[in-house]
Enzyme design. Structure first.
Site, PDB file in Angstrom:
ATOM      1  NE  ARG A 191       2.359  10.664   4.911  1.00  0.00           N
ATOM      2  CZ  ARG A 191       3.523  11.785   4.530  1.00  0.00           C
ATOM      3  NH1 ARG A 191       3.639  13.520   4.639  1.00  0.00           N
ATOM      4  NH2 ARG A 191       3.999  11.236   4.465  1.00  0.00           N
ATOM      5  CG  HIS A 212       9.904   6.259  10.500  1.00  0.00           C
ATOM      6  ND1 HIS A 212      10.403   7.499   9.555  1.00  0.00           N
ATOM      7  CD2 HIS A 212       9.379   5.201   9.815  1.00  0.00           C
ATOM      8  CE1 HIS A 212      10.331   7.044   7.889  1.00  0.00           C
ATOM      9  NE2 HIS A 212       9.468   5.832   8.686  1.00  0.00           N
ATOM     10  CD  GLU A 215      -0.153  -6.497   2.836  1.00  0.00           C
ATOM     11  OE1 GLU A 215       0.948  -7.204   3.825  1.00  0.00           O
ATOM     12  OE2 GLU A 215       0.605  -4.894   2.479  1.00  0.00           O
ATOM     13  CG  ASP A 232       0.285   0.232   2.824  1.00  0.00           C
ATOM     14  OD1 ASP A 232       1.017  -0.025   2.465  1.00  0.00           O
ATOM     15  OD2 ASP A 232      -0.965  -0.797   3.533  1.00  0.00           O
ATOM     16  CD  GLU A 270       0.559   4.460   4.526  1.00  0.00           C
ATOM     17  OE1 GLU A 270       1.474   5.038   4.741  1.00  0.00           O
ATOM     18  OE2 GLU A 270      -0.894   5.528   4.956  1.00  0.00           O
ATOM     19  CG  HIS A 315       5.781   4.471  10.249  1.00  0.00           C
ATOM     20  ND1 HIS A 315       5.356   3.396  11.309  1.00  0.00           N
ATOM     21  CD2 HIS A 315       5.464   4.657   9.736  1.00  0.00           C
ATOM     22  CE1 HIS A 315       5.325   2.579  10.727  1.00  0.00           C
ATOM     23  NE2 HIS A 315       5.402   3.254   9.079  1.00  0.00           N
TER      24      HIS A 315
END
Length: 372
Positions: free
Chosen positions: A204, A234, A118, A96, A132, A202
């Site tokens: 967004r 991260h 996936e 993604d 994603e 992490h």
């Protein structure tokens, strides 16, 4: 010789595509090639090194604090040109990320068939995870073949109008990868004694509240001084600027740079609990039998919730604090979660993906769908 290009840009993609690459190498009439976009750099190369895989081409698009539209604009033309120059017969993308959608679109525009490893995961909310969820849905519009990790993912694709023959249930290749990495990996040097609680944050969509989530976890750590909380942070400066001021100096909260995949898998294996907003760690925790608290309001991996290995805590800091504290105070519940059946795979997904690619290239029969 059919040339199959595996295109990806981040470490999670690399680890989940490694079992596919290794399985494709076993076919005498298939030559697997690796195209990197370079969304991650050192982490990406390290992950490939663990599995003995070398890149064939790297677009190296990474820029500090890059905006998503700019990143997409760099990947699309460069990926299209690279696929043509690599003389690809088939293209595989994973998951993604922005690399996934941009490379799939590039392949589509130059007339190359795309397989999506996936495929079919859905949260039902385009804003969570962002971007994603959109990347994955948009990729599935362009594909020749979708490799769904679970029967539910296949059902999602069929509801969206995908042809049943072109959707293959394989299990999750990330299960293959983490089981191998957990065997090969060793705990990071210099770790204080456990028991360990591993943390990653992490995403967004969580950036605006990362500081508040860190404060909630700080309260948990202070309530359980006998536990060692380990947070490989991260490298994104937005993430580090949010969490370091809150967590640095907490005696039992260890802030590390991102770990290589082998040590990270070993750390998860030895953990009492995982706390994460990651997608892949939900599956990796389930594969290793480690309970996972998910710092999201929705998850595109609901099978783990149904199995009982995942606990959805949401993103409200107080709810996160109460959820994590309640689990750590209840060893019996943690034991029940550890005993849940892994719904994500059996360690042979990479082989099934390779079989599916061989089928689409006329080199073998269509494999049977995997059933949990």
């Amino acid at each position: 010789m059919k040339r199959v290009v595996l295109a990806f840009g981040t470490r999670p993609e690399a680890t989940k595509m490694a079992p596919v690459y290794l399985a494709l190498k076993e076919y005498p009439h298939i030559k697997p090639l690796v195209l990197l976009t370079g969304q991650h750099r050192e982490q990406l190369r390290q992950a490939l090194g663990l599995f003995g895989i070398e890149e064939d081409r790297n677009l190296d698009v990474m820029q500090e604090r890059q905006a998503l539209p700019d990143l997409a604009a760099r990947i699309l033309p460069q990926a299209a040109r690279a696929l043509e120059e690599m003389r690809a017969d088939y293209v595989l993308v994973h998951g993604d990320t922005l690399t996934t959608f941009a490379v799939a679109w590039a392949a589509f525009l130059v007339g190359l068939p795309v397989g999506h490893v996936e495929a079919g995961l859905r949260s039902g909310n385009l804003k969570e995870p962002f971007p994603e969820e959109a990347n994955r849905r948009l990729t599935d519009v362009l594909t020749d073949l979708d490799f769904a990790p679970t029967p539910l993912a296949k059902e999602n694709l069929l509801r969206e109008g995908k042809r049943g023959e072109a959707v293959l249930v394989t299990g999750q290749t990330g299960v293959d990868a983490v089981l191998l990495a957990a065997q090969l990996g060793r705990l990071p040097q210099g770790l204080p004694p456990g028991p360990y609680v591993t943390v990653t944050m992490h995403r967004r969509e969580n950036w605006p509240i990362l500081s508040e989530l860190a404060r909630a976890l700080r309260k948990v750590a202070e309530a359980f001084p006998h536990l060692t909380f380990v947070y490989p942070v991260h490298l994104n400066p937005v993430v580090r600027e949010a969490v370091f001021p809150v967590l640095k100096g907490v005696k039992n909260f260890l802030l590390l740079d991102p770990l290589d995949y082998g040590p990270m898998a070993a750390l998860m294996r030895e953990s009492l609990l995982l706390i994460t907003d990651s997608g892949g760690l939900q599956e990796e925790g389930a594969a290793l039998g480690v309970p996972v608290v998910v710092l999201r309001n929705v998850t595109e991996r609901p099978e783990g919730l149904e199995a009982g290995i995942l606990r959805l805590a949401g993103t409200d800091p107080q709810r996160v604090y109460l959820t994590v504290r309640a689990l750590l105070e209840n060893p019996e519940e943690l034991t029940r979660m550890r005993q849940a059946k892994n719904p994500y795979g059996d360690g042979k997904a990479g082989i099934r993906v390779a079989q599916g690619v061989a089928w689409r290239l006329g080199l073998g029969p269509r494999p049977e769908d995997w059933a949990p």
